[in-house]
Every structure is written in structure tokens, then in C-alpha cells.
Design an enzyme around this catalytic site. Structure first.
Site, PDB file in Angstrom:
ATOM      1  N   HIS A 439      -3.862  11.743  -7.237  1.00 20.64           N
ATOM      2  CA  HIS A 439      -3.103  10.542  -7.603  1.00 20.64           C
ATOM      3  C   HIS A 439      -1.630  10.913  -7.479  1.00 20.64           C
ATOM      4  CE1 HIS A 439      -6.541   8.993 -10.440  1.00 20.64           C
ATOM      5  NE2 HIS A 439      -6.915   9.088  -9.172  1.00 20.64           N
TER       6      HIS A 439
HETATM    7  C1  LIG Z   1     -10.677  12.128  -3.711  1.00 18.17           C
HETATM    8  C2  LIG Z   1      -9.851  10.988  -4.232  1.00 18.17           C
HETATM    9  C3  LIG Z   1     -10.422  10.063  -5.115  1.00 18.17           C
HETATM   10  C4  LIG Z   1      -9.650   9.013  -5.606  1.00 18.17           C
HETATM   11  N1  LIG Z   1     -10.250   8.072  -6.380  1.00 18.17           N
HETATM   12  C5  LIG Z   1      -9.552   6.976  -6.765  1.00 18.17           C
HETATM   13  C6  LIG Z   1     -10.186   5.934  -7.461  1.00 18.17           C
HETATM   14  O1  LIG Z   1     -11.382   5.977  -7.707  1.00 18.17           O
HETATM   15  N2  LIG Z   1      -9.440   4.870  -7.852  1.00 18.17           N
HETATM   16  C7  LIG Z   1      -8.094   4.789  -7.593  1.00 18.17           C
HETATM   17  O2  LIG Z   1      -7.453   3.830  -8.035  1.00 18.17           O
HETATM   18  N3  LIG Z   1      -7.477   5.764  -6.890  1.00 18.17           N
HETATM   19  C8  LIG Z   1      -8.175   6.833  -6.445  1.00 18.17           C
HETATM   20  N4  LIG Z   1      -7.566   7.780  -5.689  1.00 18.17           N
HETATM   21  C9  LIG Z   1      -6.148   7.595  -5.325  1.00 18.17           C
HETATM   22  C10 LIG Z   1      -5.946   6.445  -4.322  1.00 18.17           C
HETATM   23  O3  LIG Z   1      -6.937   6.469  -3.325  1.00 18.17           O
HETATM   24  C11 LIG Z   1      -4.553   6.583  -3.717  1.00 18.17           C
HETATM   25  O4  LIG Z   1      -3.623   6.584  -4.789  1.00 18.17           O
HETATM   26  C12 LIG Z   1      -4.196   5.475  -2.756  1.00 18.17           C
HETATM   27  O5  LIG Z   1      -5.126   5.333  -1.714  1.00 18.17           O
HETATM   28  C13 LIG Z   1      -2.804   5.759  -2.168  1.00 18.17           C
HETATM   29  O6  LIG Z   1      -2.425   4.655  -1.398  1.00 18.17           O
HETATM   30  P1  LIG Z   1      -1.250   4.769  -0.344  1.00 18.17           P
HETATM   31  O7  LIG Z   1      -1.163   3.470   0.353  1.00 18.17           O
HETATM   32  O8  LIG Z   1      -0.054   5.301  -1.033  1.00 18.17           O
HETATM   33  O9  LIG Z   1      -1.699   5.934   0.668  1.00 18.17           O
HETATM   34  P2  LIG Z   1      -3.048   6.150   1.487  1.00 18.17           P
HETATM   35  O10 LIG Z   1      -4.156   5.313   0.976  1.00 18.17           O
HETATM   36  O11 LIG Z   1      -3.230   7.627   1.510  1.00 18.17           O
HETATM   37  O12 LIG Z   1      -2.682   5.627   2.941  1.00 18.17           O
HETATM   38  C14 LIG Z   1      -1.660   6.194   3.717  1.00 18.17           C
HETATM   39  C15 LIG Z   1      -2.032   6.030   5.177  1.00 18.17           C
HETATM   40  O13 LIG Z   1      -0.892   6.306   5.987  1.00 18.17           O
HETATM   41  C16 LIG Z   1      -1.296   7.045   7.129  1.00 18.17           C
HETATM   42  N5  LIG Z   1      -0.130   7.784   7.639  1.00 18.17           N
HETATM   43  C17 LIG Z   1       0.498   8.848   7.082  1.00 18.17           C
HETATM   44  N6  LIG Z   1       1.546   9.227   7.864  1.00 18.17           N
HETATM   45  C18 LIG Z   1       1.581   8.378   8.921  1.00 18.17           C
HETATM   46  C19 LIG Z   1       2.421   8.256  10.062  1.00 18.17           C
HETATM   47  N7  LIG Z   1       3.447   9.086  10.257  1.00 18.17           N
HETATM   48  N8  LIG Z   1       2.144   7.283  10.970  1.00 18.17           N
HETATM   49  C20 LIG Z   1       1.100   6.413  10.782  1.00 18.17           C
HETATM   50  N9  LIG Z   1       0.265   6.488   9.712  1.00 18.17           N
HETATM   51  C21 LIG Z   1       0.511   7.452   8.789  1.00 18.17           C
HETATM   52  C22 LIG Z   1      -2.388   7.947   6.602  1.00 18.17           C
HETATM   53  O14 LIG Z   1      -3.203   8.416   7.659  1.00 18.17           O
HETATM   54  C23 LIG Z   1      -3.124   7.006   5.642  1.00 18.17           C
HETATM   55  O15 LIG Z   1      -4.138   6.290   6.298  1.00 18.17           O
HETATM   56  C24 LIG Z   1      -8.288   8.872  -5.213  1.00 18.17           C
HETATM   57  C25 LIG Z   1      -7.719   9.804  -4.345  1.00 18.17           C
HETATM   58  C26 LIG Z   1      -8.483  10.850  -3.850  1.00 18.17           C
HETATM   59  C27 LIG Z   1      -7.849  11.839  -2.907  1.00 18.17           C
END
Ligand SMILES: Cc1cc2nc3c(=O)[nH]c(=O)nc-3n(C[C@H](O)[C@H](O)[C@H](O)COP(=O)(O)OP(=O)(O)OC[C@H]3O[C@@H](n4cnc5c(N)ncnc54)[C@H](O)[C@@H]3O)c2cc1C
Ligand code: SF4
Length: 508
Positions: A439
Site C-alpha cells: 500500500h
Molecule cells: C499483493 C497486493 C495486494 C493488495 N490488496 C489490496 C486490496 O485487497 N485492497 C486494496 O484496496 N488495495 C490493495 N492493494 C493495493 C492496491 O492494489 C494499490 O494501492 C492500487 O492498485 C494502486 O493504484 P495506482 O493507480 O496508484 O497504481 P497501480 O494500480 O499499480 O497502476 C499503475 C499502472 O501504471 C503502469 N505504469 C507504470 N509506469 C508506467 C509508464 N512509465 N508508462 C505506462 N504505464 C506505466 C503500471 O504498469 C501499472 O499498470 C494491494 C497491493 C498489492 C501489491
């Protein structure tokens, strides 16, 4: 329109859309789906590949290769080298997460107002409205005893005995079969990860998703963000393909996660004083218990029980079923000892805590377009981590565990039930503890002061025009609860503001 994947050869790809969204995870997919519902055209540009349920990997090695960010190789730079776990695929980390849904706590929204200059009334109203809509869209399901299996039931039983049960688990699932493999992607297609639950609506609205396309830089004309550029990269071989450029008529939204968003902005030449700062986390640590009867950790929802009863103490408790290879890596000993312990695997249960840590770290842009994450827990955080791990051991014992595998360096690998108090004597040295960071928050935080925040209270990056952040990097605090629901709702707020034609400028 369509989905465009890895292009090995040919002329450089050039596209345009009203809004370009970098990243297709919790923030990116939610923003894109909301923008198309408001009639705007979108191009989502994602570094990873599409993985339909039928081609989800069958083991943890395959998951690291196909779904995790760079084989899960990002480690914190600090006294302890802890893995920073994230997804890199269409749907982002929602593909490998456990789908737990928790609303943004009111206290947290109030602190955004009091300490970061956000309009708390606006945020409270909008988050509630978007979280209502998301719960319908993503089919929130409560974990039933049948779905949870014995490992979750034992955790609940132990916590109830200690008066620490207060929380029924709600997840983004449709008929979860309790296969306990959420981290490998849901091969049953029951988890409502955003590759399945949101991104198809982007395609059916006529917009475009480009995958295997890591963005190297944001393009600017003066201060105005006008698009993004990069080079296609093969998801397995990492072979470079042709370059791509996607131009944005109205705005560029960056939603590449709390590590990649600040790194991308820094790589693109932005120099905001607070860019990359205020990186925070809920470090997670687990304790295994050995039971007389089979527990069958691999049957039942991956995380089917949680407790917020200790939130004021600074941690959230959960169950977590681990893929067998990960369990083997967590078990102490080698050779015949390891084989014997693996033979006990049906009798193991795994409880984890997410620490609401006060520590604040920093993200820098590293070589090969990788983020560098500096992070270190202070004494107070370590004290609460140790206390929380002791509590997990107590829950195991209250549920009937005979022995505990604390996973703490310097303690015996196996502690009998009457020795779990030894956990409280472990020195407060971060190297003693094995945590993972899943997280993540901050790096381009929202706020009203450009010297302390990366973006203004509407996510517009300071010093730019047409550039908005909409992922975990924007969140100015930790949450103390699972973050996906908050990230998606904030991203929809940003999308609505753009659709309403609000000025996309934050020139400090
Ligand atoms: C094992 C695990 C279990 C979890 N369980 C939960 C849960 O049950 N409930 C919950 O609320 N949260 C959970 N979380 C946390 C939650 O999934 C994340 O907080 C959330 O997905 C983050 O969202 P985000 O949009 O910030 O990033 P992400 O969902 O990580 O998305 C970012 C995206 O950007 C892409 N990216 C990165 N750099 C580039 C670039 N330069 N060009 C193009 N694309 C790029 C990546 O490939 C990725 O697809 C969990 C996390 C993990 C690791
Ligand atoms: S527990 Fe299994 S069936 Fe349920 S969502 Fe996770 S992977 Fe899918």
C-alpha cells in the site's frame, strides 16, 4: 476503437485523444472509464500487457514474470531492503491484489483539510458519491463462511477470543470461488480487477488502450503537457519495438503509481520542490501459526478476514494465503528441514498486519526508467510493528496454534505458544523484520502549498498546464485502510473536473 499491443517494426505510432492516461491500474482505469462515460475520447497508455483469466500464470514464478513490476525487483533503499510490490499489466496492481474494499475514513478526509489545504467538505461529498457508484459497478460482495474457508474462520475465532473482531470483509468479487490465488491473477475471472470491470467500457466507447508501452517522457510545449512518448517493449523478452507518441488535446493524466508517477515527472524535467517527497506506506508483515488440524490456507478467499479494531494502535489485521512457492521462501531452514516444514503446509495459517506508518520516504528517477525508493521506519513505527506481530501470534494461539513461526531475525525459527512474549524483546532494528510495501502513497501529493506538495488540491501538477495526477501518488497521507477504493474515487473526481472543463492549470 481498439486495443494496440507490442509493435516490433514499422513506422513510429502516432495517436491523439482528448485525454491521454498513463497507467491502467486503480487510478488510470477509473479515470479513463469515467472520462469516456462523460463523452471524452481517451488513450490509455500502459507499460504492461493484457492477461485474460485463461492465461493467468499458474505459479508465483509466472506471476512475477507476467504480472509484477520488473519481477518484483524494486527494494527500499535504507537500513532494510524490503520489496515494493506492484503490478505491471493492464489493470495494474488490481490484477494481483486481494480486492478488499474499504471506504476512505472520515478522519483522514478531515486531516487533508486541516493539514494539506484541501476542501474537506467537497472531498467528503464527492468521495462518498463516487464510492457509492463504484460499489455498484464493481459488485461488492461480503465474504461468506463458505467463501472464506477454514483459514479465515480460525483467524476470526482467535480475534474474537481476544475481543479484536469488528469488521466484515467486503471485496470486489462476483461469486468468488475461494481459490486463494488472488496474487497470481484470478483465473476463475471472479475478481473484478479493472482490466475486466472497467477497461472494456473504454474500448466499447470507441477509445484506445495501448499496452506494452512504457512512457519515457511527458511532452511539453512551454508549460503545457501536450502528450507522451516512449518505445514499445515486449512483455517477456523486454525487446524494444517501435517508438510511439500520443498527443492530448485537453489533458495528460498520470496514474502510473506512487513510485512510477514521481519518477516519470522527474524524468520529464519537472523540478517541483516537493516532487518525489512524502512517499508513505503501510508496511506489511506476517506471522505463521502451526495447528494440529489441517487449516488449508489455499482454500478460501485469499484475504477473507480483517479487523480494524486496532486502528488506533496503528495497524490493520488480515489473513493472507500465500502461493506455495512464496510460502516455501518464507519457511525457515533448508534441505530436509524445509521439506519437513513444507510437509506441514496444510497445518499452517498466515496472519498479517498493515502498519499505518508515520515514516516518510522519497522517490527518485533511477537508471533504466526505474524508480529509486528511499524509506526507513522510525523507532515509534518499529515499536508498533513489533507489538502488532506479537498480537498476531496471540491470535494464532487463541485460535489453537501450537507453535508460531515469527519470521523475525534473531528469534528461534519456531516459538512454542508459551514463548511468544519473546517477540516483544526483539531489538528495534528494521533489519530484524521482513516487511513488504504494497500500500503506497505520495510522491506527488495534493496540497495548497507548492513547497510542500507536488500538485494543487485538484491534482494539477504545480508549474504546469494540462497535467493531472490520479493515482496513489496524489494521496497526501496514509489511510490506515486498503487504498484501492480511495484511489479510484479520487481518479473519478479528477476525470469529472476535466470533463466539466475546469481550468487544467496549476502555475505556482
Ligand atoms: C499483493 C497486493 C495486494 C493488495 N490488496 C489490496 C486490496 O485487497 N485492497 C486494496 O484496496 N488495495 C490493495 N492493494 C493495493 C492496491 O492494489 C494499490 O494501492 C492500487 O492498485 C494502486 O493504484 P495506482 O493507480 O496508484 O497504481 P497501480 O494500480 O499499480 O497502476 C499503475 C499502472 O501504471 C503502469 N505504469 C507504470 N509506469 C508506467 C509508464 N512509465 N508508462 C505506462 N504505464 C506505466 C503500471 O504498469 C501499472 O499498470 C494491494 C497491493 C498489492 C501489491
Ligand atoms: S480468492 Fe480466488 S476465486 Fe476469489 S477472487 Fe481471489 S483468485 Fe479469484
Amino acid at each position: 476503437m481498439s486495443s494496440i499491443s507490442y509493435q516490433a517494426t514499422g513506422v513510429p505510432l502516432e495517436l491523439d485523444a482528448d485525454v491521454v492516461v498513463v497507467g491502467s491500474g486503480a487510478g488510470g482505469a477509473a479515470a479513463a472509464a469515467h472520462l469516456v462515460s462523460q463523452g471524452l475520447s481517451v488513450c490509455v497508455v500502459e507499460a504492461g500487457a493484457w492477461r485474460p483469466p485463461e492465461s493467468m500464470p499458474s505459479d508465483f514464478y509466472g506471476a512475477m514474470r507476467d504480472l509484477f513490476d520488473d519481477w518484483q525487483s524494486t527494494l527500499t533503499l535504507g537500513p532494510a531492503l524490503w520489496p515494493v510490490v506492484q503490478g505491471r499489466c493492464v489493470g495494474g496492481t488490481t490484477v494481483i491484489n486481494s480486492a478488499i474494499c474499504v471506504r476512505t475514513p472520515e478522519k483522514i478526509i478531515a486531516s487533508w483539510g486541516a493539514e494539506h489545504g484541501l476542501d474537506a467538505t467537497y472531498y467528503a461529498r464527492e468521495l462518498e458519491q463516487h464510492q457509492d457508484a463504484l460499489e455498484t459497478l464493481l459488485h461488492i460482495e461480503e465474504v461468506t463462511p463458505e467463501m472464506g474457508g477454514r483459514h479465515n474462520a480460525l483467524a476470526e475465532q482467535g480475534a474474537r477470543a481476544l475481543d479484536g473482531h469488528d469488521h466484515s470483509m467486503r471485496r470486489y468479487t462476483k461469486g468468488c470461488e475461494g481459490r486463494g490465488r488472488c496474487m497470481l491473477g484470478c483465473s476463475a475471472g471472479r475478481k473484478q480487477s479493472l482490466d475486466r470491470a472497467m477497461l472494456p467500457s473504454v474500448l466499447s466507447a470507441g477509445s484506445v488502450i495501448v499496452d506494452c508501452a512504457p512512457v519515457s517522457r511527458i511532452l511539453f510545449e512551454g508549460r503545457r503537457a501536450v502528450g507522451v512518448t516512449g518505445t514499445f517493449t515486449h512483455p517477456l523478452t523486454r525487446t524494444k519495438g517501435i517508438p510511439f507518441t500520443v498527443r492530448a488535446r485537453r489533458a495528460v493524466i498520470v496514474a502510473a503509481s506512487a513510485t512510477h508517477t514521481p519518477a516519470l515527472l522527474l524524468r520529464s524535467g519537472l523540478k517541483g520542490k516537493a516532487l518525489g517527497h512524502h512517499f508513505r506506506s503501510h508496511p506489511g508483515a506476517g506471522v505463521l501459526g502451526i495447528y494440529d488440524e489441517p487449516v488449508d490456507l489455499h482454500q478460501g478467499a485469499t484475504q477473507g478476514w480483517a479487523s480494524l479494531a486496532f486502528r488506533d494502535a496503528g495497524y490493520k489485521l488480515e489473513t493472507l494465503s500465500l502461493p506455495l512457492q512464496m510460502l516455501a521462501a518464507r519457511l525457515p531452514g533448508g534441505g530436509t528441514t524445509l521439506v519437513r516444514r513444507l510437509g506441514q503446509s496444510r497445518h499452517l495459517n498466515h496472519l498479517v498486519l498493515g502498519l499505518n506508518a508515520r515514516a516518510s520516504g522519497r522517490v527518485r528517477a533511477g537508471p533504466a526508467e526505474r524508480p529509486i525508493v528511499s524509506y526507513k521506519l522510525g523507532r515509534d513505527d518499529l515499536e508498533r510493528l513489533r507489538e502488532g506481530m506479537h498480537l498476531l501470534a496471540r491470535i494464532h494461539v487463541a485460535a489453537g496454534a501450537r507453535q508460531i513461526l515469527p519470521g523475525i531475525t534473531g528469534l528461534p525459527a519456531v516459538l512454542p505458544a508459551d514463548r511468544i512474549g519473546d517477540i516483544l524483546k526483539v531489538p528495534l532494528n528494521p533489519r530484524r523484520f521482513l516487511c513488504i510495501l504494497s500500500h503506497l502513497f505520495g510522491g506527488v501529493t495534493l496540497g495548497d502549498d507548492p513547497s510542500r506538495s507536488g500538485a494543487d488540491p485538484h491534482g494539477r501538477v504545480w508549474g504546469t498546464e494540462g497535467l493531472v495526477v490520479a493515482c496513489a501518488s496524489a494521496i497526501p497521507t496514509t489511510l490506515g485502510v486498503n487504498p484501492q477504493h480511495t484511489i479510484m474515487a479520487l481518479a473519478r473526481m479528477r476525470a469529472q473536473e476535466i470533463a466539466d472543463n475546469r481550468d487544467v492549470r496549476a502555475v505556482a
